[in-house]
Design a protein around this motif. Structure first.
Motif, short mmCIF file in Angstrom:
data_model
loop_
_atom_site.label_atom_id
_atom_site.label_comp_id
_atom_site.label_asym_id
_atom_site.label_seq_id
_atom_site.Cartn_x
_atom_site.Cartn_y
_atom_site.Cartn_z
N ARG A 38 59.71 -48.10 -46.74
CA ARG A 38 60.67 -49.19 -46.88
C ARG A 38 60.03 -50.50 -46.43
N GLN A 39 60.57 -51.56 -46.98
CA GLN A 39 60.09 -52.89 -46.62
C GLN A 39 61.27 -53.83 -46.52
N ALA A 40 61.49 -54.33 -45.33
CA ALA A 40 62.54 -55.31 -45.09
C ALA A 40 61.96 -56.71 -45.27
N PRO A 41 62.81 -57.70 -45.54
CA PRO A 41 62.31 -59.07 -45.73
C PRO A 41 61.50 -59.54 -44.53
N GLY A 42 60.31 -60.06 -44.79
CA GLY A 42 59.48 -60.59 -43.73
C GLY A 42 58.76 -59.56 -42.89
N LYS A 43 58.87 -58.29 -43.28
CA LYS A 43 58.22 -57.23 -42.51
C LYS A 43 57.26 -56.45 -43.38
N GLN A 44 56.37 -55.72 -42.71
CA GLN A 44 55.42 -54.87 -43.45
C GLN A 44 56.12 -53.62 -43.95
N ARG A 45 55.57 -53.07 -45.01
CA ARG A 45 56.07 -51.80 -45.51
C ARG A 45 55.75 -50.71 -44.48
N GLU A 46 56.74 -49.85 -44.25
CA GLU A 46 56.57 -48.81 -43.25
C GLU A 46 56.98 -47.44 -43.81
N LEU A 47 56.32 -46.42 -43.27
CA LEU A 47 56.65 -45.06 -43.67
C LEU A 47 57.99 -44.66 -43.05
N VAL A 48 58.86 -44.09 -43.88
CA VAL A 48 60.15 -43.60 -43.41
C VAL A 48 60.10 -42.09 -43.21
N ALA A 49 59.63 -41.38 -44.25
CA ALA A 49 59.57 -39.93 -44.17
C ALA A 49 58.61 -39.42 -45.23
N ALA A 50 58.01 -38.27 -44.96
CA ALA A 50 57.08 -37.67 -45.92
C ALA A 50 57.26 -36.17 -45.91
N ALA A 51 56.93 -35.56 -47.03
CA ALA A 51 57.02 -34.11 -47.15
C ALA A 51 55.88 -33.61 -48.01
N THR A 52 55.26 -32.52 -47.58
CA THR A 52 54.20 -31.91 -48.38
C THR A 52 54.78 -30.83 -49.28
N SER A 53 53.99 -30.42 -50.24
CA SER A 53 54.44 -29.36 -51.14
C SER A 53 54.60 -28.04 -50.40
N GLY A 54 53.95 -27.92 -49.25
CA GLY A 54 54.07 -26.70 -48.46
C GLY A 54 55.25 -26.70 -47.51
N GLY A 55 56.00 -27.80 -47.48
CA GLY A 55 57.22 -27.84 -46.69
C GLY A 55 57.15 -28.59 -45.37
N ARG A 56 55.98 -29.13 -45.04
CA ARG A 56 55.90 -29.90 -43.80
C ARG A 56 56.51 -31.27 -44.01
N THR A 57 57.20 -31.74 -42.97
CA THR A 57 57.83 -33.05 -43.03
C THR A 57 57.50 -33.85 -41.78
N ASN A 58 57.56 -35.16 -41.91
CA ASN A 58 57.48 -36.02 -40.74
C ASN A 58 58.33 -37.26 -40.98
N TYR A 59 58.80 -37.84 -39.90
CA TYR A 59 59.74 -38.94 -39.96
C TYR A 59 59.33 -40.05 -39.00
N ALA A 60 59.69 -41.27 -39.38
CA ALA A 60 59.57 -42.38 -38.44
C ALA A 60 60.56 -42.13 -37.29
N ASP A 61 60.17 -42.54 -36.10
CA ASP A 61 61.04 -42.33 -34.94
C ASP A 61 62.40 -42.97 -35.15
N SER A 62 62.44 -44.08 -35.85
CA SER A 62 63.68 -44.83 -36.01
C SER A 62 64.71 -44.11 -36.89
N VAL A 63 64.28 -43.10 -37.65
CA VAL A 63 65.22 -42.41 -38.55
C VAL A 63 65.40 -40.94 -38.20
#
Length: 122
Positions: A38-63
């Motif tokens: 996600r990218q908010a106005p005036g801010k850098q694009r940041e990772l929110v969440a990701a998932a691999t095909s094998g089922g691993r996930t990770n999230y930004a602390d904020s979400v």
């Protein structure tokens, strides 16, 4: 060769929920990771969440605890269920597939969707 199309953004009140979806199409051989940024106005694009095909996930602390990422590997789709939304979640959300292999080409490609606006406001 590969397109990512997001849907599901919109306007929601604080505390509400939205579900974003992203569908990948094209000559896809494999797509290990899929992610939401996600990218908010005036801010850098940041990772929110990701998932691999094998089922691993990770999230930004904020979400963590509010957002859930899920994939359907067979359909090359990824979704982001967003609950307990806050005004600070307001941003353009982008779908990303960073290590895609297309049919007939051994290289990895990084693809992005066009983005979908999420606005959290009363």
């Amino acid at each position: 060769q590969v397109q990512l199309v997001e849907s599901g953004g919109g306007l929601v009140q604080p505390g509400g929920s939205l579900r974003l979806s992203c569908e990948a199409s094209g000559r896809i051989f494999s797509m290990n990771a899929m992610a939401w940024y996600r990218q908010a106005p005036g801010k850098q694009r940041e990772l929110v969440a990701a998932a691999t095909s094998g089922g691993r996930t990770n999230y930004a602390d904020s979400v963590k605890g509010r957002f859930t990422i899920s994939r359907d590997n067979a359909k090359n789709t990824v979704s982001l269920q967003m609950n307990s939304l806050k005004p600070e979640d307001t941003a353009v959300y982008y779908c990303n597939a960073p290590d895609t292999v297309v049919v007939g080409d051994p290289k990895y490609y990084n693809y992005w969707g066009q983005g979908t606006q999420v606005t959290v406001s009363s």
